[in-house]
Design an enzyme around this catalytic site. Sequence first.
Site, PDB file in Angstrom:
ATOM      1  N   TYR A   1      31.480  93.244 -81.570  1.00 25.38           N
ATOM      2  CA  TYR A   1      30.843  93.757 -80.180  1.00 25.38           C
ATOM      3  C   TYR A   1      29.949  92.429 -79.980  1.00 25.38           C
ATOM      4  CZ  TYR A   1      26.892  96.369 -78.318  1.00 25.38           C
ATOM      5  OH  TYR A   1      25.728  96.634 -77.616  1.00 25.38           O
TER       6      TYR A   1
ATOM      7  N   LYS B   1      34.332  95.027 -78.422  1.00 27.50           N
ATOM      8  CA  LYS B   1      33.509  95.355 -76.825  1.00 27.50           C
ATOM      9  C   LYS B   1      32.819  94.294 -76.430  1.00 27.50           C
ATOM     10  CE  LYS B   1      29.619  97.853 -75.449  1.00 27.50           C
ATOM     11  NZ  LYS B   1      27.987  98.094 -75.807  1.00 27.50           N
TER      12      LYS B   1
END
Lengths: 309, 309, 309, 309
Positions: free
Chosen positions: B141, B169
């Site tokens: 992330y 992400k």
Amino acid sequence: MQILNQDTPIKGIIPPMVTPIDTKGKVDIQGVEKLVEHLISGGVHGVFILGTTGEFSSLDIAQKKELIASTCKFVNGRIPVLVGVTDVCLQGCIELSKFAERSGAYAVVAAPPYYMGIDQEELYHFYEQLANSIPLPLFLYNMPSHTKVSIDVETAVALSKHKKIIGLKDSSANGSYFQSLQFNFNDQPDFVLMVGPEEMLAETVLMGGYGGVCGGANLFPKLYVKLYQAAVENNIDEIIRLQKLVMSISQKIYQHGGYKSSYLKGLKTSLSFLGIIQAQFVPPLFPFEPNEVEELKVRFSKIASMIIE
Amino acid sequence: MQILNQDTPIKGIIPPMVTPIDTKGKVDIQGVEKLVEHLISGGVHGVFILGTTGEFSSLDIAQKKELIASTCKFVNGRIPVLVGVTDVCLQGCIELSKFAERSGAYAVVAAPPYYMGIDQEELYHFYEQLANSIPLPLFLYNMPSHTKVSIDVETAVALSKHKKIIGLKDSSANGSYFQSLQFNFNDQPDFVLMVGPEEMLAETVLMGGYGGVCGGANLFPKLYVKLYQAAVENNIDEIIRLQKLVMSISQKIYQHGGYKSSYLKGLKTSLSFLGIIQAQFVPPLFPFEPNEVEELKVRFSKIASMIIE
Amino acid sequence: MQILNQDTPIKGIIPPMVTPIDTKGKVDIQGVEKLVEHLISGGVHGVFILGTTGEFSSLDIAQKKELIASTCKFVNGRIPVLVGVTDVCLQGCIELSKFAERSGAYAVVAAPPYYMGIDQEELYHFYEQLANSIPLPLFLYNMPSHTKVSIDVETAVALSKHKKIIGLKDSSANGSYFQSLQFNFNDQPDFVLMVGPEEMLAETVLMGGYGGVCGGANLFPKLYVKLYQAAVENNIDEIIRLQKLVMSISQKIYQHGGYKSSYLKGLKTSLSFLGIIQAQFVPPLFPFEPNEVEELKVRFSKIASMIIE
Amino acid sequence: MQILNQDTPIKGIIPPMVTPIDTKGKVDIQGVEKLVEHLISGGVHGVFILGTTGEFSSLDIAQKKELIASTCKFVNGRIPVLVGVTDVCLQGCIELSKFAERSGAYAVVAAPPYYMGIDQEELYHFYEQLANSIPLPLFLYNMPSHTKVSIDVETAVALSKHKKIIGLKDSSANGSYFQSLQFNFNDQPDFVLMVGPEEMLAETVLMGGYGGVCGGANLFPKLYVKLYQAAVENNIDEIIRLQKLVMSISQKIYQHGGYKSSYLKGLKTSLSFLGIIQAQFVPPLFPFEPNEVEELKVRFSKIASMIIE
């Protein structure tokens, strides 16, 4: 267990204690005891556990409680124990503060919540809620390089009206900011202003500061206590002499290896040379490579030989 | 309970679920249920709980577990549940991951430890240790505005060799960075690249991305699902039409009031207009002032009337 | 000399021309001519001189004028010439703009004054004064990494009301920001939005952008023109194919050597391999070391062989 | 005209002179004369023109030359004149340095080129080329908030070996950095270390610094000279008394209005209250609103009444 009067502002050298870790990644209780004795025999005026130097962010709650309990036990009321309770979660700050109070700590220290970007108003409310919910006095902890938000002077002044908020530790290294704090708190002598970077200890005490949270005092507590005393006594010749030693540590040990974490790696590894702790870390940090350790040992020996405590 | 095959890369709209909170500051279980049904009936392809939008950093461990357990229970295997386990403490990441696995989650998502400044090598080792210690697949992330460190493309590529690490992400909003990721992972079609900022959903899917973690999908899940479909189908006219609605939300709701936290305040308050959750927050955030709520209601109504779902 | 109608918005590929320098540090006029012909024969839709890629900040006023005059002369009205007039001194911007007009330029381009920290209101007034004082249309140039200030969307919208201000080039690499621009200028089709980072060319054109100021088009103009056309025609397969070549350049040439200035060093040195310019720079930049040049040559040859223009 | 011996390091208060501007935007020569006399009669040890406070970046070359010539003429050798020659273009630095030498300046001062991001090696070469090409001694000028690059201590040490480079002015406000400089230059007493932020003047002089480039000395030169003397004499009581006045100026005048440019607006507007210059600025700065001027006048009067010079 607490023998200190919280009505007298704390002053002097409050080392941000490193957290002794064993090879299994657990808190090294024997190391805590050795380090506490090393610091107290070095004349420090308090200890601050679970700060940035104490790798607070990397420890789990059980490790934190073990460190608080053992430190308070070994200190046994001889000097004040300040406990870092910085947490992105308010409830986490509060719970750790309560544990610190039950363990006999003198006060807690909290940096701003450090994940989300927040405004000064949100920061103010966070600290107000914290101060309302804890049983111990609270030090604000300004650390913008790590928390992204700075505690504005106006916010600090507003927060200082809360009777639980008794001081501020500034680790910004911004000399203008620190002087602004001193100017604004001039008529509140009970509000304690401590400086983080040890390179700035002498000058801020000369200008009226209360002392420093000096990482190097883990290694050489007497050196920093002497420097503090020289500053209190306005003994410039002695300051200049001792400042050179402090700067040698800063330059030769804290920048070794060129890592972002060189300060902490250099400090803990040097403490292992003194036989006080092991050179162990909590993730995301890890030890120096063997050759880096050897090089540091040479650097450290030279500096240690200059510092006849 | 898990019905998804983890060998098929996840794709589509995975809303970063807000965390419903009640007036006492607890997780609002009824709100969780309503929100889950709202999202699933809106056709989303998964949910991501305990991300930045989910105020993960402000919740305590009990609240996190309650949210994980209740979300997984209400979802009941209909769509994958991704669980944010970001923590400055590695052990904290691991424990939450294990809880997520027991609760039936599909995968976990972790941003870098976000207090200390760290190097890429330390970042790599942190993620490697995490991946070695958890029972679920892991998404990286990237969130440099909050964590201060960016996951370099090289680091992401190296980490992707670990069989547990299945995607990334990216919430950096940096279009060049995202294209660099796509270029470097071109020959690893199983590695899932999702984009954070919903303003970039359509363009990144057009260019080969797998979908988006769109905050606005909490409010209008069908809108974002349609936009994703239009991008998959390369239907530019439809994209342009829907993108305007997405941008209206971005502009009118996420910037309301001019706070650093306007995005989250606007999002949760708008969800309260829909009767799905209450406009409650965890410190350091707090609700809009009443007049701000009224103004937002007007803005929201205009946008909602344009979005006939 | 100007053959373009300024009422038709400019579109397409506008390379930010590198400034050819000879071994004595002077503008290499022969290099300018060769480069201009290389670009025009490659089908570009305009050229932008004296941008960041053109080392504008490092050139003195005489060099800038020589470059403007010679470029306009060699282009000879075949394509529009955009001239960077960015200067910390407003008067400097104005004077260069007047010279550009006399030389036959199509428009000027100005980034914010980049020394002092300024507010949006000051930025607005600066641009307004500039637009009021110059004889050519003006493009705003958003480049926050270099100027420290970003042109807020609101400021750009307000400035667009000025009839002299006809477009904006965004080099922020922030995809959300660029989409916000496109959303806010949706009803002003005459206002030209160009993207800086070439990695984002295709996606922004797909979403309605007007084109790109692609540094790599100095090297391979046809490649970028083809990519632009593919995006205009919504030909995703072709986009994906060409994007890989663009990303190869970005990855292999612009990051060579790991300098902050690797982009510019890689670009000019590669152009020297084509025999178009010399690999010479203006201080504070200096050439690659010989071994770095050799390594780059290998990388460049591989990429060039993939790009059959 | 130069009467100073460049072999004796300069010390004391060197105000960064504001540039007097008239209502037509030209250099106000009468204002220059008044300001020079105000400063010299206030006992300053030198003046520094064309620094950040002097709005150097916003002036054109003709204005700069007019200011240099007139300042040198009015000073007439009574104190050293330091001339800021900071420019993104090396040739521009060199030309202005030559003009400064012909005008009778004592030394030049240059911050790093401030547009491109550069590495320390490029910074080193830039300064080396500059020092090789100019007829006057050179001060380095560290100003990372404006130039984005900091002059690393190692780079400063390496550059100090050049016989033309005689000192460094640090405006970073970073107290640890300044102490690192002092430590590293300890054995080079001829290398002059001056501090920028006036809030840090006293403490850095106490610790061995050479003085300060204090903006407030434009207004109240005697105050800063006295503070410097008190620091030289280690007279802590006097320092504490004067520091409060300096901090009042910093707090009440430099932050007035809440602009990024409040420091400069407050300083020049206050000087207009003294009848020395007009409250005029060069773009991108512009004057306070009338009500802001009135409020500042009240603040200023209070402070001025406390400072009986």
